[in-house]
Design a protein around this motif. Structure first.
Motif, mmCIF file in Angstrom:
data_model
loop_
_atom_site.group_PDB
_atom_site.id
_atom_site.type_symbol
_atom_site.label_atom_id
_atom_site.label_comp_id
_atom_site.label_asym_id
_atom_site.label_seq_id
_atom_site.Cartn_x
_atom_site.Cartn_y
_atom_site.Cartn_z
ATOM 1 N N SER A 1 0.807 -1.229 0.000
ATOM 2 C CA SER A 1 0.000 0.000 0.000
ATOM 3 C C SER A 1 0.837 1.275 0.000
ATOM 4 O O SER A 1 0.309 2.367 -0.204
ATOM 5 N N CYS A 2 2.146 1.156 0.230
ATOM 6 C CA CYS A 2 3.021 2.330 0.292
ATOM 7 C C CYS A 2 3.961 2.342 -0.914
ATOM 8 O O CYS A 2 4.394 1.290 -1.386
ATOM 9 N N HIS A 3 4.281 3.545 -1.380
ATOM 10 C CA HIS A 3 5.098 3.663 -2.589
ATOM 11 C C HIS A 3 6.173 4.730 -2.392
ATOM 12 O O HIS A 3 5.872 5.857 -1.989
ATOM 13 N N TYR A 4 7.407 4.372 -2.675
ATOM 14 C CA TYR A 4 8.509 5.316 -2.547
ATOM 15 C C TYR A 4 8.372 6.441 -3.571
ATOM 16 O O TYR A 4 7.898 6.236 -4.685
ATOM 17 N N ARG A 5 8.807 7.630 -3.181
ATOM 18 C CA ARG A 5 8.983 8.744 -4.112
ATOM 19 C C ARG A 5 10.471 8.854 -4.407
ATOM 20 O O ARG A 5 11.293 8.392 -3.627
ATOM 21 N N MET A 6 10.817 9.452 -5.515
ATOM 22 C CA MET A 6 12.226 9.633 -5.848
ATOM 23 C C MET A 6 12.515 11.117 -6.039
ATOM 24 O O MET A 6 11.760 11.830 -6.695
ATOM 25 N N GLU A 7 13.584 11.589 -5.436
ATOM 26 C CA GLU A 7 14.005 12.982 -5.555
ATOM 27 C C GLU A 7 15.521 13.009 -5.674
ATOM 28 O O GLU A 7 16.223 12.552 -4.773
ATOM 29 N N LYS A 8 16.007 13.515 -6.801
ATOM 30 C CA LYS A 8 17.451 13.554 -7.053
ATOM 31 C C LYS A 8 18.060 12.156 -6.941
ATOM 32 O O LYS A 8 19.181 11.986 -6.462
ATOM 33 N N GLY A 9 17.290 11.163 -7.351
ATOM 34 C CA GLY A 9 17.764 9.791 -7.309
ATOM 35 C C GLY A 9 17.656 9.130 -5.945
ATOM 36 O O GLY A 9 17.959 7.948 -5.800
#
Length: 230
Positions: free
Chosen positions: A80-88
């Motif tokens: 149910s949870c999903h990682y976000r990506m920022e600057k890799g």
């Protein structure tokens, strides 16, 4: 007859003036009443709207704080949870992990809590017997399939920044940084950011709340947003 003829028009005129005056007064009073009612209805509505906009919206949840005994906390459903990506860099899912602060740490008591000499976090950290089980469950929540030894079961708001020790909203399985050699253990770039924020809070450069908000929003930009050297 002449007197009566002159008297009747006078009475008619007088009656008309009285009636006109009442009608005019009534119309004005009615308009005034409507205006007051309108203002009264709009007043509370505007105040309520302002309170709603500036109230608890966006506030970081407050956890239970340090405990003498910790128990395994329920985690979000698997997948149910999903990682976000920022600057890799992988970031937390804010719906699953919005962060949670400890009620035991406030701006007023920094000197006797997170900024005290001798340290603060050692005696409030949950045991591995608890966090180990939570970590496996949270890995399933996020769909993490990498090596568990390379991932950190991370306090989103670190203990040294007044984060809650064992609130599920403040803990997540943080994958290794890009380029990390599999099997080489935990080595996340978020950790030194937390230390620099802690130093800034204890030196009075930034407030506790500002540091907490910055780390929750995006730890990769937390230092720059607060005007601190990376």
């Amino acid at each position: 007859m002449g007197l009566l003829g002159r008297a009747v028009p006078s009475l008619v005129v007088l009656s008309c003036l009285v009636l006109a005056g009442c009608s005019s007064s009534g119309s004005h009073a009615g308009g005034g009443s409507a205006g007051k009612n309108g203002a009264s209805a709009a007043g509370p509505s505007a105040v309520a709207g302002s309170a709603g906009a500036g109230g608890s919206v966006g506030e970081i949840p407050v956890g239970a704080g340090p405990r003498s005994t910790y128990t395994v906390q329920e985690q979000p459903p698997a997948g149910s949870c999903h990682y976000r990506m920022e600057k890799g860099e992988p970031l937390e899912d804010l719906k699953c992990t919005p962060g949670a602060t400890s009620p035991a740490v406030t701006q007023a008591n920094l000197a006797t809590t997170i900024c005290r000499k001798g340290g603060y976090t050692k005696n409030i950290r949950p045991p591995e017997a608890v966090t180990g089980k939570e970590k496996r469950l949270n890995a399933a929540s996020y769909g993490y399939t990498g090596k568990m030894g390379d991932a950190e079961y991370d306090h989103l708001i670190s203990l040294q920044l007044g984060g809650d020790p064992n609130d599920a909203r403040n803990l997540w399985v943080e994958p290794a940084d890009p380029g990390h050699k599999p099997g080489s253990g935990v080595n996340n770039l978020k950790d030194p950011v937390e230390t620099k924020l802690h130093t800034a809070v204890c030196s009075g450069k930034v407030t506790l709340k500002a540091a907490q908000n910055a780390i929750v929003t995006d730890w990769t930009t937390a230092l720059s947003k607060l005007g601190l050297a990376a």
